[in-house]
Design an enzyme around this catalytic site. Sequence first.
Site, PDB file in Angstrom:
ATOM      1  N   VAL A  98       0.842  -1.203   0.000  1.00 31.29           N
ATOM      2  CA  VAL A  98       0.000   0.000   0.000  1.00 31.29           C
ATOM      3  C   VAL A  98       0.875   1.249   0.000  1.00 31.29           C
ATOM      4  O   VAL A  98       0.577   2.236  -0.681  1.00 31.29           O
ATOM      5  CB  VAL A  98      -0.966  -0.009   1.206  1.00 31.29           C
ATOM      6  CG1 VAL A  98      -1.746   1.308   1.297  1.00 31.29           C
ATOM      7  CG2 VAL A  98      -1.945  -1.186   1.104  1.00 31.29           C
ATOM      8  N   ARG A 139     -10.999   2.279  13.197  1.00 29.82           N
ATOM      9  CA  ARG A 139     -12.161   2.357  12.306  1.00 29.82           C
ATOM     10  C   ARG A 139     -13.495   2.430  13.043  1.00 29.82           C
ATOM     11  O   ARG A 139     -14.391   3.147  12.638  1.00 29.82           O
ATOM     12  CB  ARG A 139     -12.184   1.153  11.360  1.00 29.82           C
ATOM     13  CG  ARG A 139     -11.157   1.233  10.259  1.00 29.82           C
ATOM     14  CD  ARG A 139     -11.253   0.012   9.356  1.00 29.82           C
ATOM     15  NE  ARG A 139     -10.111  -0.069   8.453  1.00 29.82           N
ATOM     16  CZ  ARG A 139      -9.620  -1.206   7.987  1.00 29.82           C
ATOM     17  NH1 ARG A 139     -10.172  -2.362   8.329  1.00 29.82           N
ATOM     18  NH2 ARG A 139      -8.591  -1.189   7.172  1.00 29.82           N
ATOM     19  N   CYS A 173     -10.581  -2.956   2.738  1.00 30.25           N
ATOM     20  CA  CYS A 173     -10.629  -2.972   1.267  1.00 30.25           C
ATOM     21  C   CYS A 173     -11.932  -3.534   0.708  1.00 30.25           C
ATOM     22  O   CYS A 173     -12.548  -2.955  -0.184  1.00 30.25           O
ATOM     23  CB  CYS A 173      -9.451  -3.761   0.711  1.00 30.25           C
ATOM     24  SG  CYS A 173      -9.283  -5.417   1.391  1.00 30.25           S
ATOM     25  N   GLN A 196     -11.324 -13.061  -2.669  1.00 21.18           N
ATOM     26  CA  GLN A 196     -10.270 -12.104  -2.334  1.00 21.18           C
ATOM     27  C   GLN A 196      -8.883 -12.608  -2.724  1.00 21.18           C
ATOM     28  O   GLN A 196      -8.507 -13.749  -2.436  1.00 21.18           O
ATOM     29  CB  GLN A 196     -10.334 -11.799  -0.831  1.00 21.18           C
ATOM     30  CG  GLN A 196     -11.680 -11.186  -0.458  1.00 21.18           C
ATOM     31  CD  GLN A 196     -11.774 -10.707   0.972  1.00 21.18           C
ATOM     32  OE1 GLN A 196     -12.774 -10.940   1.616  1.00 21.18           O
ATOM     33  NE2 GLN A 196     -10.751 -10.029   1.457  1.00 21.18           N
ATOM     34  N   HIS A 243      -9.899  -7.847  -5.707  1.00 21.76           N
ATOM     35  CA  HIS A 243     -10.934  -8.666  -5.082  1.00 21.76           C
ATOM     36  C   HIS A 243     -12.206  -8.627  -5.929  1.00 21.76           C
ATOM     37  O   HIS A 243     -12.471  -7.641  -6.613  1.00 21.76           O
ATOM     38  CB  HIS A 243     -11.298  -8.109  -3.696  1.00 21.76           C
ATOM     39  CG  HIS A 243     -10.200  -8.229  -2.675  1.00 21.76           C
ATOM     40  ND1 HIS A 243      -9.044  -8.947  -2.857  1.00 21.76           N
ATOM     41  CD2 HIS A 243     -10.122  -7.725  -1.409  1.00 21.76           C
ATOM     42  CE1 HIS A 243      -8.293  -8.869  -1.768  1.00 21.76           C
ATOM     43  NE2 HIS A 243      -8.914  -8.127  -0.879  1.00 21.76           N
ATOM     44  N   GLN A 291      -7.953  -3.906  -4.688  1.00 20.84           N
ATOM     45  CA  GLN A 291      -8.054  -3.661  -3.242  1.00 20.84           C
ATOM     46  C   GLN A 291      -6.841  -2.913  -2.706  1.00 20.84           C
ATOM     47  O   GLN A 291      -6.909  -2.335  -1.623  1.00 20.84           O
ATOM     48  CB  GLN A 291      -8.288  -4.970  -2.486  1.00 20.84           C
ATOM     49  CG  GLN A 291      -7.062  -5.689  -2.018  1.00 20.84           C
ATOM     50  CD  GLN A 291      -6.317  -6.367  -3.174  1.00 20.84           C
ATOM     51  OE1 GLN A 291      -6.733  -6.338  -4.322  1.00 20.84           O
ATOM     52  NE2 GLN A 291      -5.180  -6.949  -2.864  1.00 20.84           N
TER      53      GLN A 291
END
Lengths: 352, 352
Positions: A18, A103, A132, A159, A245, A318
Amino acid sequence: MSLPQSYRIAILGATGAVGAELLDLLAERQFPVKRLKLLASSRSAGQRVPFQGEELVVEEVNERSFDDIDLVLASAGGSTSKAWASKIVEAGAVMIDNSSAFRMDAQVPLVVPEVNPDAVATHQGIIANPNCTTILMAVAIYPLHQVQPIQRIVAATYQSASGAGARAMEEVKQQSKAILAGEAPQPEVFPYPLAFNLFPHNSPLNEAGYCEEEMKMVNETRKIFGVPDLRVTATCVRVPVLRAHSEAINLEFATPFSVAQAREILSQAPGVKLVEDWQSNYFPMPIEASGQDAVLVGRIRQDLSHPNGLELWLSGDQIRKGAALNAVQIAELLAAQGLIRVPERAAVGTKG
Amino acid sequence: MSLPQSYRIAILGATGAVGAELLDLLAERQFPVKRLKLLASSRSAGQRVPFQGEELVVEEVNERSFDDIDLVLASAGGSTSKAWASKIVEAGAVMIDNSSAFRMDAQVPLVVPEVNPDAVATHQGIIANPNCTTILMAVAIYPLHQVQPIQRIVAATYQSASGAGARAMEEVKQQSKAILAGEAPQPEVFPYPLAFNLFPHNSPLNEAGYCEEEMKMVNETRKIFGVPDLRVTATCVRVPVLRAHSEAINLEFATPFSVAQAREILSQAPGVKLVEDWQSNYFPMPIEASGQDAVLVGRIRQDLSHPNGLELWLSGDQIRKGAALNAVQIAELLAAQGLIRVPERAAVGTKG
């Protein structure tokens, strides 16, 4: 439009999959970067990473790393985010966190820019980037939800290996080679061989038998949509795909939702690309979603089992929209609204 | 039990993947074979196939092929089955047909021995073997349906390459090799590359956007269960697995169905093997289902989105239980009930 402020940015977890994508996106989207600091654990410190013609050296994160930073893009895992969050906020920087650490924190906005952009305004230093699989689903179904509220979601996911990182992707390749050579595959990152195989997502299970990934789809979707009792169930499955995904999503509404209307809505929805060629049986595929910003959506069908149901199918990158792109979009929202709290000392010498 | 009658059997489509499995199963299950005739198209005629220490030569099917046959196991595709069905029945033999040609014919029983064994008694010369994906689902959910009728099924499938034949399986291997060597994958059997990719099942689509495979799950399940209006919807997806299909199945009942009861029922259900180790996140996987007779079922969970819902996950060998084994089980049912109509001339010299 006025020339945007320019920001001193740190990427925490710069050497991961990422992190690399974040670098690409900052450059590609011409985010106003005044200075870029790459941070990682001691293991990765010293690595050299190219960025816009320069070579940046990865630094080991420390107590003072955030003193001269306006915005931190964190993608180094939950424990790292938890360890550094208060230092980042105390330093006056804004943290956009890719991990699951914050989150579900009521104080932390959880944002998909196509869905709940206004939530960024409530931030108190930290904004969370959703899971994701959740982001991809949210982008695809929220435009329908806006027209008629979704009553229930039944999702099954497909995934890719890279959801578990670059090493997992390499593991699938190595296992595939082994199997093709007649040898036994060696699982290391995953508990079971993934090459030419698949298995339910291997994140920890709760008492009800749902894995963390599935609970993220349930709880994060509720928070992002602002519907705390939204009915969601999911089965998450890891498949031997390298990147991107896919998801089979069954939606229920209170009254019928015509396929034609859904198609019309999704053909114009932000972040969505409708991929439906019924003549040649051509629909979203992970190899085509890889590297794309848009979530590919198709096979929109009336649910045969429910008068108010719709079926749809999606593939999305993703690492990109499911992680890095969403984070950069959040940064763009913050920048556009002047919500990156540039500390006093930082204001000195700021261009713009 | 009296010694069973012994039968003169023909396998039509003997050189395919299902044909090979039929040969193995007849031997393994000691089906009373008096004589075995292997039939195929002219392309495969002359091939030698081992069976119980002998070598059988594949013959090209012709007008007289079935004259001295009691039972035909057909797995050569719908058009071949249609072309020869009347000849087979006229010859007085019974045809167990693996193709989709007669499955929805009201005169033809469609049988999963664990579900509707009594249906074989109504045969008029032809008995249809259901679609592989349908068989696997039916075996897994019918035991629950018997306790409390299923109101609705939402299924998503993960179907292996071998469902499209041995060549498709080889194609995935070749494409994987190519990709690992940095070359472009060449699709021939499938319309798109399947290695490290996946796509919605590429069978023809109807006007509602459902592919044939999905409609088989809908219509065949209704017929097998004897519930013409059973609410079923499905998304069928081809995945880069070599053998064995997996399915994520969401079930709705009229009242709550406890997970404990479902687990208890499925732990004792015929044709089902419960595979659930919640501690080690170990559930059904296609590599483990391959070559097994049982449908592996696990991850039985309360549906978070519906008080009367259950989620479950299965993997099953679609060539074995999904095709050849189911056909041989039907043959066993017929034999046990004296329903293989041995013609007069055949009775001469019959053992037992």
